[in-house]
Structures are given as C-alpha cells and as structure tokens.
Design a protein around this motif. Sequence first.
Motif, short mmCIF file in Angstrom:
data_model
loop_
_atom_site.label_atom_id
_atom_site.label_comp_id
_atom_site.label_asym_id
_atom_site.label_seq_id
_atom_site.Cartn_x
_atom_site.Cartn_y
_atom_site.Cartn_z
N PHE A 49 0.83 -1.20 0.00
CA PHE A 49 0.00 0.00 0.00
C PHE A 49 0.87 1.25 0.00
N MET A 50 1.90 1.27 0.82
CA MET A 50 2.78 2.44 0.86
C MET A 50 3.50 2.64 -0.47
N ALA A 51 3.87 1.55 -1.11
CA ALA A 51 4.56 1.65 -2.41
C ALA A 51 3.68 2.31 -3.45
N ALA A 52 2.36 2.14 -3.32
CA ALA A 52 1.43 2.75 -4.27
C ALA A 52 1.46 4.27 -4.19
N GLY A 53 2.01 4.82 -3.13
CA GLY A 53 2.10 6.27 -3.01
C GLY A 53 3.32 6.86 -3.69
N LEU A 72 4.81 11.00 -5.85
CA LEU A 72 5.88 11.89 -5.40
C LEU A 72 6.09 13.03 -6.39
N GLY A 73 6.26 14.21 -5.85
CA GLY A 73 6.57 15.37 -6.67
C GLY A 73 7.93 15.94 -6.28
N LEU A 74 8.47 16.80 -7.14
CA LEU A 74 9.76 17.43 -6.91
C LEU A 74 9.56 18.93 -6.93
N ALA A 134 8.48 2.57 2.46
CA ALA A 134 7.48 3.26 3.28
C ALA A 134 7.78 4.75 3.38
N THR A 135 9.07 5.10 3.43
CA THR A 135 9.46 6.50 3.53
C THR A 135 9.02 7.27 2.29
N PHE A 136 9.37 6.74 1.11
CA PHE A 136 8.96 7.39 -0.15
C PHE A 136 7.44 7.40 -0.28
N GLY A 137 6.81 6.27 0.08
CA GLY A 137 5.36 6.18 -0.03
C GLY A 137 4.65 7.18 0.86
N PHE A 138 5.16 7.35 2.08
CA PHE A 138 4.57 8.32 3.00
C PHE A 138 4.62 9.72 2.40
N THR A 152 1.17 11.79 1.43
CA THR A 152 0.90 13.03 2.17
C THR A 152 1.21 14.28 1.35
N ASN A 153 1.52 14.08 0.05
CA ASN A 153 1.78 15.20 -0.87
C ASN A 153 2.94 16.08 -0.40
N VAL A 154 3.95 15.47 0.18
CA VAL A 154 5.16 16.19 0.55
C VAL A 154 6.14 16.11 -0.62
N ALA A 155 6.37 17.24 -1.26
CA ALA A 155 7.27 17.26 -2.42
C ALA A 155 8.72 17.09 -1.96
#
Length: 760
Positions: free
Chosen positions: A28-32, A36-38, A260-264, A268-271
């Motif tokens: 599930f976390m990988a689906a996030g 990811l944005g930059l 999980a870190t990248f997925g989070f 959470t839309n943290v660029a």
Amino acid sequence: MTLAEKLTDALFRHNRLAVLLFAAFIAFMAAGIPRLGLESGSRAFFDEGNLEYIDVLNIEDTYTVSNTLLMMVAPPKGTAFTPESLNVLRQMTEDAWQMPYVLRVDAAINHMHSFSEGEDIFVEPMLDEFDDITDDVAARFRTLAMSSKSLRNTLLSETGDAFGIVIRIVLPDDQPDARNEVEMFLNQMRDTWETSYPDWDIRASGSLLGNSLLGKVAIEDIYHLVPLALGAVLVLFVLALGSFLAVGAALAVLGSATIATFGFAGWTNVALTAGTAISPLAVMVLVSTSCVHLTLSTIRAAESGVVKDPLSYAVTHNLAPITVSHLTTAFGFLCLNFAPAPPLANMGNIVAFGLLVGHVAVFVLLSAWLRKHPPTRAGRLMISGENMRRFARSVSGNSRIWVIAFPLAGLLAVIGIFRIDYDDNVIRYFDERYEFRQDAEQIQNRLTGLDVLQFPFAAPEGTSVFDPEFLRAIDRFAVWLEAQPNVVAVNGLTNIIKDLNQSMSGDDPDAYVIGATQPANAQLLMFYELSLPVGMDLNVMMDVDRTQTLLTATLRAAHSAEVRTLAANAESWLNNNEPLIATRASGLGLAFARISQRNNSQMLYGFVTILGLVSLTLIVALRSLRFGLLSLVPNLMPALLAFGFWGLTVRDVNLGSTVVTTMTFGIVVDDTVHFLMHYLRCRRSKMDVQAALEDTFTVVGSSIVLTSVALIMGFGIMAASGFSINQHIGLLTAVVIMFALLSDLLFLPALLKTFQGRSS
C-alpha cells in the motif's frame, strides 16, 4: 512471564500472519511513490508566516519582478571597447532577446542615457542598434559607459573589462516544462557563443538557474548517496556479522523502511526538495543499527552455550531497548516541526514515519528470517567479548581521569561555540563542483555583487512618487547606502530624475538634484518612459498607480552576516533619520541570511521538548528516576563537544546545522539505552558494579561500536551531498555520534563506577 517474554511468544506464534499483514502494508505504501513530486524553488524553504518571505511576495505583487538570468561576458584582455568586441556584445544582446518567455534584456549596449543639445533633451541607448560601430563610436561608448553610475558594477565591471547581460523571464504557470525550455535555450546559446567567440569568458547565474539546480541536487542525492550509504553499511555488516543471510534479511528490512518513507511522502503530498531528499538515507542508516543489535545479540546468546533459544532470548532482551531507541529517535525528528523551514519539518515527519515502519520490520521480517537461518558466530571484524571485557577493566581503572577529562573538554567546547556564526547564502548552498557555483563566484569577483537588498517606499497619502520631499528623503538614504561597505550599486528613481535634470541644464554638476515640484518630476519621468524602447519601462521600480517605488542595493558580500548587518543598519538609519519613509529591508538573500538565526531560536523549543520526552521515556524504560536523569549527562555531552569542535574548525553553520542538536539527541540515546538496560539488568541480578560493567561491555559493547561506526559512515556519506544544508547535517551528525560513542564507552562507565563504585 514478563511482558517482553509474552510479546516475543505472541510474535513467534503469529509470525506468518504478521509477515503477510506487513507485506500488504508495504504494498500500500509503495502505491504512493508515483504520487511523489519534486519542488525545486528556493521559496520552499520559507513558511507562509516568514516575515521576509511575505515582504518578497509583496514586492513581486507590486512591481514587475520576474525570474532572472545574469550573464557575464568578458572579451580578451584590453579589447572590451574595440569595435569588434562591441559588435559581439550587440549580437549577444540580440540573441538574448530570442529566449523563450523573455520580458526584458538589459545590457550596456541598450542602457539608456540622457543628454541635451541646445534646448532639446534626448534619451537614447548608449549604442544605437543599427549604427556601424566605428572607432569614434566605440570611444564615445567607452566614455559614456565608464562615467555611468547606474551602469558600473551592474552591467559593466569596475575596471571595464567585463559586461553583464540581465535577461528577465516570465514563466507561465500552466506550462511546467517552461523552465526546462528556457534552460535548454540558454545552454544552446552559450555553446554557440563559446564556439563563435572562443576567447571570451562566458558565465551564467541567476535565480532561475539556482532554483533548477536545487531540483537536480535532490535527484542526485536520491540516486547516488542513498545507494552508496546502503552499500557501505551492508559491506560493514557482512564483515562484522559474518553472515550473508543475516545481512540479506537486514536488506529486506531496510528496503521496506525505504519504500514506506517514499510512499509516505507521496501519500501526504510532501514534495521532495534538496532538503528532504536525504530522508530515506537517514532512515536506512538508523534502522540498520537495530538490525545489528538483534542479530549480534542472537550470536552472543548462541556463543554462550547456555541459552536454549538464542533468538527468543535476543528478541526478549532487545524489545525494550530497540523500542525506546526508535521512539526517542522519532521524537527527535518530529521536533524538527519547530523549524520554520518546511523542508526540515517535512524531513522530520518522513524520517519519524520510516523509523516506526523500520521498527516493525526488525521484529517481523528480521526475526522471521533469523528463526529459519540462525547465525552462530560473528565475523572477524567484530570485536570479541573477551577484548571488550578487558577494555571495560581499563575504563574502570581510569574512571577518575574520564570523569574529569570530559567536563574539561566541555568547557573548552564552549569557547568554540562562541565562535560560531550563521552563513546562509543560496549560492554557497551549492558545492564548488557545480558550474553554477563557479560561474556565480566569477561574476561576483569580476562584475557585480549577487546579493540584493530592496527597500519599498510608499509616498505620503494624497501624493505620488514624484513628490519632491519624498524623493529627497529617498535620495538622502540612497547616498548613505552607497557609502556603506560591500554596496557596489544603488538603483532607483532618484538617480534617473537627477540625471535628467542635469542633462536639461547642460550637464551642470550643480543641477544633479531632484526637481523642485511634483509636476516637474512627473513630466521628466513621463518623457523618459516615452523615450524607452518596448519592454524597457520603469515598472521594475514603480507601481502602476505611481504611489510606491523600489530602491535596490547590490552587495558584494562574502558572508551572510554582512547582509544581515547592512539590513539592520539601514532600517535603523531610516527610523532615526527619515522616519516618515521608514521601511523594512527585503530580498530573498536577506530571508536566507536571517533564517538560521530564526531557526536556531525556534529549535530551542524543539530541544526542550525532546529533552523532556527523552527524559520521561528513559525514566520509565529504566524504571529509575536516578538512572534516567544520569543517562542525560553523557547524551548532552556529544552535542556540546561537536558544536565546540565545529566552532573551532569550520565555524560557520547554516540552516541544516541548527537542527542537529535536536535531531541527534534521540539518536545518541540509542547506545546509552542498550548499555544502561543491560547494566541495570545485571545489577538487579545482584552483580556488583565492576562485574556488571564487564558483562555489559561483553554483551553489548561490540554492537555499540559497530552501530556507531555504521551511523558515522552513513551520515558521513550524506556529507558528500552537493547541497550545503545536507553536508552540514551529515558531517555534524557524524561528529556528534563519534563523540557519543566515546561518551558511552568512556564517560558513562566512569560515571557509573564513580557514583556506584562502593555499592554492592
């Protein structure tokens, strides 16, 4: 059964279910991750409540402020004002006008000047774009250019050997690739110039390139430093643990935590920014230490020969210390939310979440793997239990020396701390390896300053910017500003009006003054604007209602302290000498120059918070008020020594350095927790102090050394980042952990020996 034994038994009985549920969670976390944005803009470092940031936005809303590119073009020595060089400069200026989304191009060629002939006054470019450039034309241009106050140190160097070309770009909001389009055109144009004019020195800088490089640095850190840190830590573990299978299981744990870190961040839309890109690296390095503690504890239990189930023993005895260390570390990173810079707060949240996921992975994945493939002995690199026992005896025998030496070192460190100063400059945030940094320094050395202070002035109610008294007040301030150290140029309406007045009076030096009436000044500027080419209006220094004006000072500053000092002195001068027009200094450079000071004061709240949380956690975990408070002493010492060392050597800190104390306090507690929990377990089983210390060093000493080395290595690799904030976080954290290792191996045992030495 104790609570730890009950939890261990439940974990082993339901391990398969736990693994399946954890795998589903990671999926599930990988689906996030695709979300990811930059974010590459420097504005990402300021929250909406930052006063300097608000001032910058207000200026952008009021005036025609755009992205800028600053190019320095320097012809061969001694040829700057030859017809050939001026023809090249004119061609370069024309080429710059072809750039996509260009709003305006300012260069010495099209710089406006005024002059009079009889009763007529003329405003025209210094060099007509259609005239042939003869020797006489070139000589006239040289005379005009070298005598122009508004041109020198901005578009022409002080010595007249380099020219500047400022290209103003307006990027459309609905075209995300516009920045790349502009940068591609710039690179092609620069390549063409370097091929056509090989003897010219061509450099490029500006906010647009700096913002673009921020994004590139973030990607570099993710693709290069994260794998490098992972590889280095894994090699160390293979050599120390002597088991590829155990290291492979650790890799699965670290991989899960990283996903999980990248997925989070994605969910959470943290660029990702240059300030948050190293978050996965921090998670991997921190979680890896828990893998070592559990694996090595299993090996030590097996080597003892008296434990029937080494893994159960290891999980039972490591459940509490690993949980406490992960909690305190997560608390430290969560306290970065006190930082006024959003990337640091985001990094704290991302790392804290990754740590909690890594904590679950250690006991679900790693324990499941070690149950099927139990390790039996450590690698050759690992310090043996017997050697650690001998080391414990040596430390105990010299305990008084260490009890005196560490406080004395702390006093010396205070001297270094008082030498620390804050230096935040966007240019110097980038390593010298980047062409952008190299070009910027050359431009600053040869052409102009790259730090800008802006002063917005509002005319008194019922008047306009043409009011004589208002303009004279600004002019008095401009004259004071020009005389200040590091200021190389001051540009505003007053210079233009005084130039026009002087031209109208036959270039009489006494006529270099503000007009006597409001209509006279308005008429002069109206005439001036009507004479300007398309795209060269005065909206960069006047608002459309003509009630506000902008004065800009260009600085050649070697340190952020110089920018802060000038801004403070300017604001003070205005309040004391021109209170009717008093305003605040503004500018993105000033915002960065002040952000570390503000961040440091805010992080004091974060440090007090983490100090309270860690103290409470340790008191509960150790079940002792005395030992909970005693454990704080060796954990406060590393930050003190590290910053003292930093002040005596590096001296300057930036936005990254100011969060290290809060961030690392939870980290350095890790080894202290493992040491004290085992020590107290021995003491509560009726061992005396010396025996308890020797047994603690034998069982957990080698793992403390290994995990500390892994942390130093991992954060040391972070110091290889091309971004100064990450460099400071990585290097200073590595120094803190190094002192923490010495404190845990020397100072903490000495304290225990000194204050408990006579108790049985």
